[in-house]
Design an enzyme around this catalytic site. Structure first.
Site, PDB file in Angstrom:
ATOM      1  N   TYR A 157       0.833  -1.201   0.000  1.00 39.20           N
ATOM      2  CA  TYR A 157       0.000   0.000   0.000  1.00 39.20           C
ATOM      3  C   TYR A 157       0.871   1.258   0.000  1.00 39.20           C
ATOM      4  O   TYR A 157       0.629   2.195  -0.782  1.00 39.20           O
ATOM      5  CB  TYR A 157      -0.935   0.012   1.210  1.00 39.20           C
ATOM      6  CG  TYR A 157      -1.699   1.310   1.331  1.00 39.20           C
ATOM      7  CD1 TYR A 157      -2.786   1.575   0.500  1.00 39.20           C
ATOM      8  CD2 TYR A 157      -1.313   2.284   2.258  1.00 39.20           C
ATOM      9  CE1 TYR A 157      -3.481   2.780   0.592  1.00 39.20           C
ATOM     10  CE2 TYR A 157      -1.998   3.485   2.352  1.00 39.20           C
ATOM     11  CZ  TYR A 157      -3.075   3.729   1.521  1.00 39.20           C
ATOM     12  OH  TYR A 157      -3.744   4.923   1.599  1.00 39.20           O
TER      13      TYR A 157
ATOM     14  N   ARG B  38       2.108   8.215  13.021  1.00 38.77           N
ATOM     15  CA  ARG B  38       1.767   9.416  13.782  1.00 38.77           C
ATOM     16  C   ARG B  38       0.262   9.695  13.782  1.00 38.77           C
ATOM     17  O   ARG B  38      -0.289  10.180  14.769  1.00 38.77           O
ATOM     18  CB  ARG B  38       2.507  10.619  13.185  1.00 38.77           C
ATOM     19  CG  ARG B  38       2.267  11.941  13.898  1.00 38.77           C
ATOM     20  CD  ARG B  38       2.562  13.095  12.978  1.00 38.77           C
ATOM     21  NE  ARG B  38       1.725  13.019  11.784  1.00 38.77           N
ATOM     22  CZ  ARG B  38       2.020  13.612  10.630  1.00 38.77           C
ATOM     23  NH1 ARG B  38       3.133  14.295  10.507  1.00 38.77           N
ATOM     24  NH2 ARG B  38       1.211  13.504   9.596  1.00 38.77           N
TER      25      ARG B  38
ATOM     26  N   ARG C 154     -10.579   5.489   9.114  1.00 39.56           N
ATOM     27  CA  ARG C 154      -9.533   4.890   8.276  1.00 39.56           C
ATOM     28  C   ARG C 154      -8.620   4.009   9.125  1.00 39.56           C
ATOM     29  O   ARG C 154      -8.423   4.279  10.312  1.00 39.56           O
ATOM     30  CB  ARG C 154      -8.705   5.975   7.591  1.00 39.56           C
ATOM     31  CG  ARG C 154      -9.500   6.889   6.666  1.00 39.56           C
ATOM     32  CD  ARG C 154      -8.572   7.840   5.930  1.00 39.56           C
ATOM     33  NE  ARG C 154      -7.886   8.743   6.820  1.00 39.56           N
ATOM     34  CZ  ARG C 154      -8.234  10.013   7.021  1.00 39.56           C
ATOM     35  NH1 ARG C 154      -9.294  10.502   6.405  1.00 39.56           N
ATOM     36  NH2 ARG C 154      -7.547  10.786   7.832  1.00 39.56           N
TER      37      ARG C 154
ATOM     38  N   PHE D  86      15.164  19.479  -1.593  1.00 36.88           N
ATOM     39  CA  PHE D  86      13.812  18.974  -1.811  1.00 36.88           C
ATOM     40  C   PHE D  86      13.638  17.577  -1.215  1.00 36.88           C
ATOM     41  O   PHE D  86      12.610  17.278  -0.611  1.00 36.88           O
ATOM     42  CB  PHE D  86      13.535  18.937  -3.318  1.00 36.88           C
ATOM     43  CG  PHE D  86      12.215  18.312  -3.694  1.00 36.88           C
ATOM     44  CD1 PHE D  86      11.039  19.051  -3.688  1.00 36.88           C
ATOM     45  CD2 PHE D  86      12.148  16.971  -4.062  1.00 36.88           C
ATOM     46  CE1 PHE D  86       9.823  18.467  -4.027  1.00 36.88           C
ATOM     47  CE2 PHE D  86      10.945  16.382  -4.405  1.00 36.88           C
ATOM     48  CZ  PHE D  86       9.771  17.140  -4.382  1.00 36.88           C
TER      49      PHE D  86
END
Length: 417
Positions: free
Chosen positions: A171, A218, A228, A288
């Site tokens: 997933y 978290r 969920r 980034f």
């Protein structure tokens, strides 16, 4: 107030002030939008509306890769908005996810039935798809391919629970690992980075999995409240009968043990993260990639063995986040940051924790890559200055402090799914 929270961390207090007084320009450059087309300006507007955490670092990227990554993000944000929208029936959602990549080539396609907060990226998808088609073909190929794979993966999990640890990895690969792989291919295709960056999909995948697993860990309580569930049943099922049972006070001890086991699983991705970052050569690409990773390891350290994960929200301080952003501009500093936080975790490992030996083992492996001699440059010689700032500014009026607490609101948001 964020400045008050930093009073016990003078270096963070100083960095917040430095950030406010213009220090942010040293690592987050302001992009000139005057030369952009109206549709591209709209894309950057949507970028800033849907992701304050990524918007700044995306706009700091060099050259044409900036626009490619902006469009890539918005395309995947639109796809993710479809996945998250529980008002869309399964019968409608699954084919939409599987076929989403084809909408990139349909100038008029849009979706106006979403109830999600980011629905504007679906309602005005023609603007995003136009800028997609304006990209060089080499970028279009990467974005469309990742969009197709991600859409099919999301469709697979619409009616499927995350049962095993293998499911968890799968997933996370679909929703985040593929993002890492796609970005890496864009970096290599642009020639800002070597071909190996785009070819090593294992390391690129781990970059995404490390971030996604951190967010899932978290966000346990928030996800439960929203209906969920992303923690793998193979792990939590050994501790409780139902995942929501962790929120019950009587289960707090086993809840923390499960939490520590999942954090240990996530730490296994750090060696790949270090290898990946070590290969980057372009400074804007390095910033980034590195900034989210150091934010994640700081978040994991804050969550480890922490009962608050099951009672509320665990976030790193904004001063801490700003300090990490300012420090994580080179590989020795990133290794030192990783070393700092894994040592924090190591010293908090309970001897009675079922995963303690595995946690120590993975930390030992990480230590071989983030060597002690990569420690951050000591700031001890600045301490008197920092403390002077603290004593001086703590004495100022609350009104003055209240105006400064907004200093990082538009640049630092550490929680994003």
């Amino acid at each position: 107030m964020e400045f008050v929270k930093c009073l016990g961390h003078p270096e963070e207090f100083y960095n917040l002030l430095r950030f406010r007084m213009g220090g942010r320009r040293n690592f987050i450059t302001k992009m000139d939008q005057d030369s952009l087309s109206s549709s591209l300006k709209t894309c950057y507007k949507y970028l800033n509306q849907t992701s304050r955490s990524f918007a700044a670092v995306i706009q700091a990227l060099d050259g044409e890769i900036r626009h490619a990554v902006c469009v890539f993000y918005l395309v995947l944000r639109a796809l993710d908005t479809v996945e998250d929208d529980m008002s869309i029936s399964v019968e409608k959602k699954v084919p939409m996810l599987r076929n989403f990549h084809t909408f990139l080539y349909e100038p008029e396609w849009r979706f106006t039935e979403s109830t999600q907060k980011d629905r504007q990226v679906l309602e005005d998808f023609p603007t995003i798809s136009l800028e997609f088609r304006n990209l060089a073909e080499k970028y279009q190929t990467v974005i469309a391919d990742i969009c197709q794979k991600m859409g099919c993966g999301m469709a697979e999990f619409v009616d499927k629970h995350v049962t095993s640890k293998q499911d968890w990895d799968k997933y996370c690969h679909y929703v985040a690992g593929l993002v890492g792989i796609g970005l890496s291919r864009l970096f290599s295709t642009s020639e800002f980075e070597d071909p190996l960056v785009g070819e090593d999909t294992e390391c690129a995948n781990s970059m995404g999995l490390f971030l996604q697993k951190t967010n899932i860990i978290r966000d346990y309580l928030e996800d439960q409240q929203e209906g969920r569930a992303f923690w793998p049943q193979e792990v939590w099922g050994r501790y409780v009968k139902k995942l929501e049972d962790f929120a019950k006070p009587e289960n707090i001890d086993v809840a923390v043990q499960c939490l520590n086991e999942l954090i240990t699983n996530t730490l296994h991705h750090i060696p790949h993260v270090i290898t990946y970052l070590s290969r980057l050569r372009n400074q804007s690409v390095f910033n980034f990639c590195a900034i989210p990773q150091v934010m994640a390891i700081a978040t994991l350290a804050a969550c480890y063995n922490n009962q608050q994960v099951f009672r509320g929200v665990v976030k790193i301080r904004k001063g801490q986040a700003v300090t990490l952003m300012m420090d994580a501009t080179n590989m020795p500093a990133v290794k030192a940051i990783i070393h700092q936080y894994i040592e924090e975790i190591y010293h908090r490992i309970p001897n009675s924790d079922p995963s303690s030996s595995k946690t120590k083992e993975v930390i030992s492996t990480i230590r071989t890559q983030s060597l002690p001699n990569c420690q951050l440059i000591s700031r001890s010689h600045y301490s008197p200055i920092y403390l002077s700032f603290v004593m001086l500014l703590a004495a100022l009026s609350w009104q003055y402090l209240s105006t400064l607490t907004q200093v990082t609101e538009d640049y630092v948001q550490t929680g994003e799914h």
